[in-house]
Design an enzyme around this catalytic site. Structure first.
Site, PDB file in Angstrom:
ATOM      1  N   ASP A 276       0.758  -0.792  -0.012  1.00 49.79           N
ATOM      2  CA  ASP A 276       0.181  -0.408  -0.111  1.00 49.79           C
ATOM      3  C   ASP A 276       0.886   1.035  -0.228  1.00 49.79           C
ATOM      4  O   ASP A 276       2.065   1.163   0.451  1.00 49.79           O
ATOM      5  CB  ASP A 276      -1.087   0.129   1.816  1.00 49.79           C
ATOM      6  CG  ASP A 276      -1.837   0.993   0.925  1.00 49.79           C
ATOM      7  OD1 ASP A 276      -2.721   1.705   0.193  1.00 49.79           O
ATOM      8  OD2 ASP A 276      -1.767   2.157   2.690  1.00 49.79           O
TER       9      ASP A 276
ATOM     10  N   ASP B 228      -0.201   5.274   0.928  1.00 48.85           N
ATOM     11  CA  ASP B 228      -0.385   6.352   1.684  1.00 48.85           C
ATOM     12  C   ASP B 228      -0.391   5.315   2.758  1.00 48.85           C
ATOM     13  O   ASP B 228      -1.211   4.629   3.281  1.00 48.85           O
ATOM     14  CB  ASP B 228      -1.302   6.799   1.248  1.00 48.85           C
ATOM     15  CG  ASP B 228      -1.040   7.147   0.024  1.00 48.85           C
ATOM     16  OD1 ASP B 228      -0.423   8.099  -0.568  1.00 48.85           O
ATOM     17  OD2 ASP B 228      -2.059   6.718  -0.639  1.00 48.85           O
TER      18      ASP B 228
ATOM     19  N   GLU C 226      -0.653  11.207   4.300  1.00 47.88           N
ATOM     20  CA  GLU C 226      -2.260  11.468   4.821  1.00 47.88           C
ATOM     21  C   GLU C 226      -2.242  12.684   5.061  1.00 47.88           C
ATOM     22  O   GLU C 226      -2.529  13.337   4.730  1.00 47.88           O
ATOM     23  CB  GLU C 226      -1.829  10.384   6.254  1.00 47.88           C
ATOM     24  CG  GLU C 226      -2.549   8.954   5.872  1.00 47.88           C
ATOM     25  CD  GLU C 226      -3.632   9.197   4.499  1.00 47.88           C
ATOM     26  OE1 GLU C 226      -4.321   9.891   4.678  1.00 47.88           O
ATOM     27  OE2 GLU C 226      -3.456   8.092   4.378  1.00 47.88           O
TER      28      GLU C 226
ATOM     29  N   GLY D 277     -10.472   4.348  -0.523  1.00 44.71           N
ATOM     30  CA  GLY D 277      -9.981   4.786  -1.860  1.00 44.71           C
ATOM     31  C   GLY D 277     -10.516   6.671  -1.956  1.00 44.71           C
ATOM     32  O   GLY D 277     -11.272   6.891  -1.284  1.00 44.71           O
TER      33      GLY D 277
ATOM     34  N   LYS E  74      -9.633  17.885  -6.390  1.00 45.69           N
ATOM     35  CA  LYS E  74      -8.646  17.068  -5.460  1.00 45.69           C
ATOM     36  C   LYS E  74      -7.090  16.168  -5.388  1.00 45.69           C
ATOM     37  O   LYS E  74      -6.245  16.688  -5.614  1.00 45.69           O
ATOM     38  CB  LYS E  74      -9.409  15.616  -4.395  1.00 45.69           C
ATOM     39  CG  LYS E  74      -8.111  15.304  -2.640  1.00 45.69           C
ATOM     40  CD  LYS E  74      -9.242  14.699  -2.473  1.00 45.69           C
ATOM     41  CE  LYS E  74      -8.733  14.692  -0.994  1.00 45.69           C
ATOM     42  NZ  LYS E  74      -8.799  13.471   0.180  1.00 45.69           N
TER      43      LYS E  74
ATOM     44  N   ARG F 207      -5.538  17.726  -7.883  1.00 43.29           N
ATOM     45  CA  ARG F 207      -4.762  18.691  -8.377  1.00 43.29           C
ATOM     46  C   ARG F 207      -3.884  19.385  -7.162  1.00 43.29           C
ATOM     47  O   ARG F 207      -3.090  19.212  -7.151  1.00 43.29           O
ATOM     48  CB  ARG F 207      -5.455  19.767  -9.230  1.00 43.29           C
ATOM     49  CG  ARG F 207      -6.033  19.473 -10.835  1.00 43.29           C
ATOM     50  CD  ARG F 207      -6.155  20.766 -11.484  1.00 43.29           C
ATOM     51  NE  ARG F 207      -7.541  21.379 -11.090  1.00 43.29           N
ATOM     52  CZ  ARG F 207      -9.013  21.202 -11.102  1.00 43.29           C
ATOM     53  NH1 ARG F 207      -9.375  20.050 -11.543  1.00 43.29           N
ATOM     54  NH2 ARG F 207      -9.715  21.841 -10.691  1.00 43.29           N
TER      55      ARG F 207
ATOM     56  N   SER G 137      -2.593   0.884  -4.503  1.00 43.26           N
ATOM     57  CA  SER G 137      -3.234   2.237  -3.944  1.00 43.26           C
ATOM     58  C   SER G 137      -4.537   1.985  -3.871  1.00 43.26           C
ATOM     59  O   SER G 137      -4.708   2.522  -5.780  1.00 43.26           O
ATOM     60  CB  SER G 137      -2.526   3.067  -3.910  1.00 43.26           C
ATOM     61  OG  SER G 137      -2.830   3.848  -3.417  1.00 43.26           O
TER      62      SER G 137
ATOM     63  N   ARG H 225      -3.950   7.345 -10.035  1.00 42.29           N
ATOM     64  CA  ARG H 225      -2.313   6.822 -10.508  1.00 42.29           C
ATOM     65  C   ARG H 225      -1.579   7.553 -11.246  1.00 42.29           C
ATOM     66  O   ARG H 225       0.116   7.562 -10.390  1.00 42.29           O
ATOM     67  CB  ARG H 225      -2.367   5.998 -11.837  1.00 42.29           C
ATOM     68  CG  ARG H 225      -1.058   5.671 -12.634  1.00 42.29           C
ATOM     69  CD  ARG H 225      -0.730   4.464 -12.396  1.00 42.29           C
ATOM     70  NE  ARG H 225       0.903   4.513 -13.031  1.00 42.29           N
ATOM     71  CZ  ARG H 225       1.340   3.303 -13.408  1.00 42.29           C
ATOM     72  NH1 ARG H 225      -0.242   2.680 -13.907  1.00 42.29           N
ATOM     73  NH2 ARG H 225       2.573   2.954 -13.910  1.00 42.29           N
TER      74      ARG H 225
END
Length: 248
Positions: A13, A15, A22, A53, A78, A80, A114, A118
Site C-alpha cells: 500500500d 499512503d 496522509e 479510496g 482534489k 490537483r 493503492s 495513478r
C-alpha cells in the site's frame, strides 16, 4: 533473502504505509471542501477515510455536506491540490525504504497497490526516490472496486505473474488488511492510526507492528517472509503496553 522461482511477491500500500502522505491528503481535502463552502475540515474527520479510496471518500463527503459538484469534478480538483503538495516531496518511512531496497536487490517482485490515482502514485514515488523500484503499480481507478475489496491486490498479483497465495501485502489501515484477506494473501500490518490497532480487520495479519512505523523493523519482515510464516492469528496485533502507535 534470495528470490527464486516460486518465491514470494510483496505488494505495498502507498499512503500511510510506504510514505507519510496522509497529511498531504488531509490538506488537499481541506482545501477542496473550503473551496466548496465547507470550512473547518479536521484531521479527525479525515482519519475516518484513511485506507479508503479517494472516490469512495469523496462520494461520502459529497453526500454528507450536500456538495453540488459532481464526484468526477471533485476528484479532479482534489487530485490537483494533492499533486501540487506531493511534488514538493513526500516522506518515505526510513525502514520501509530499507525494506524495499533489500527486496529489490534480492529480485523479489514488487508492486504498489493503492486507492490513490495513478498520477498520485507516480508523483509520490518519483518525489520519494522510489520511481525505479516499482515497475508494477495499480490504482483503484484501474479496477472495479477499491479496498476493502481485493481488486487492486489481485490485479497487482496478475501483473506480476504471481499467484495470490504467494503474495505478501504491507498495509496500514483496516480496509487494506481486509482486502488482503479477501485476496487470499498474507498481510503485514503497520497501523497508521492509533485507534485502529484493535480493529478486527487486523486480526488476520500474519505479522503486526502495533506500534506502527515507530516500531516497524525491515529485518524482521525480511526474516518473516523468508520463513513463509502462516498467519499469526488474532493475537498478532495486541496493543503495546505503553498504548502508543505510529508516527502519524
Amino acid at each position: 533473502m534470495i528470490h527464486a522461482p516460486g518465491g514470494p511477491a510483496v505488494l505495498f500500500d502507498l499512503d500511510g504505509t510506504l510514505v507519510d502522505s496522509e497529511p498531504l491528503y488531509f490538506e488537499a481535502g481541506r482545501r477542496l471542501l473550503a473551496a466548496h463552502g465547507v470550512p473547518g475540515f479536521t484531521w479527525e474527520e479525515h482519519a475516518r477515510f484513511i485506507g479508503i479510496g479517494t472516490r469512495e471518500t469523496l462520494e461520502t463527503l459529497r453526500r454528507e455536506h450536500g456538495l453540488a459538484a459532481p464526484v468526477e469534478e471533485l476528484l479532479a480538483e482534489k487530485n490537483r491540490h494533492y499533486l501540487d503538495l506531493a511534488a514538493d516531496g513526500t516522506e518515505v518511512f526510513p525502514e520501509m525504504r530499507k525494506l524495499v531496497e533489500r527486496l529489490h536487490a534480492a529480485e523479489v517482485p514488487l508492486a504498489v497497490a493503492s486507492g490513490s490515482s495513478r498520477a498520485a502514485i507516480d508523483t509520490v514515488l518519483a518525489a520519494g526516490g522510489l520511481d525505479g523500484l516499482f515497475p508494477v503499480r495499480v490504482s483503484a481507478e484501474e479496477v472495479r472496486a477499491g479496498k476493502p475489496e481485493p481488486d487492486v491486490f489481485l490485479e497487482a498479483a496478475r501483473r506480476l505473474g504471481v499467484p495470490p497465495e504467494r503474495c505478501v501485502v504491507l498495509e496500514d489501515a483496516p480496509p487494506g488488511a481486509e482486502a488482503a484477506r479477501r485476496a487470499g494473501m498474507r498481510c503485514v500490518a503497520v497501523p497508521y492510526v492509533h485507534g485502529t490497532v484493535s480493529d478486527p480487520a487486523f486480526a488476520s495479519a500474519g505479522l503486526c507492528f502495533p506500534g506502527g512505523q515507530r516500531e516497524f523493523d525491515a529485518q524482521r519482515v525480511l526474516d518473516w517472509i523468508a520463513e513463509q510464516l502462516p498467519s499469526a492469528g488474532r493475537g498478532a496485533c495486541a496493543e503495546p503496553e505503553d498504548g502508543r502507535t505510529g508516527d502519524g
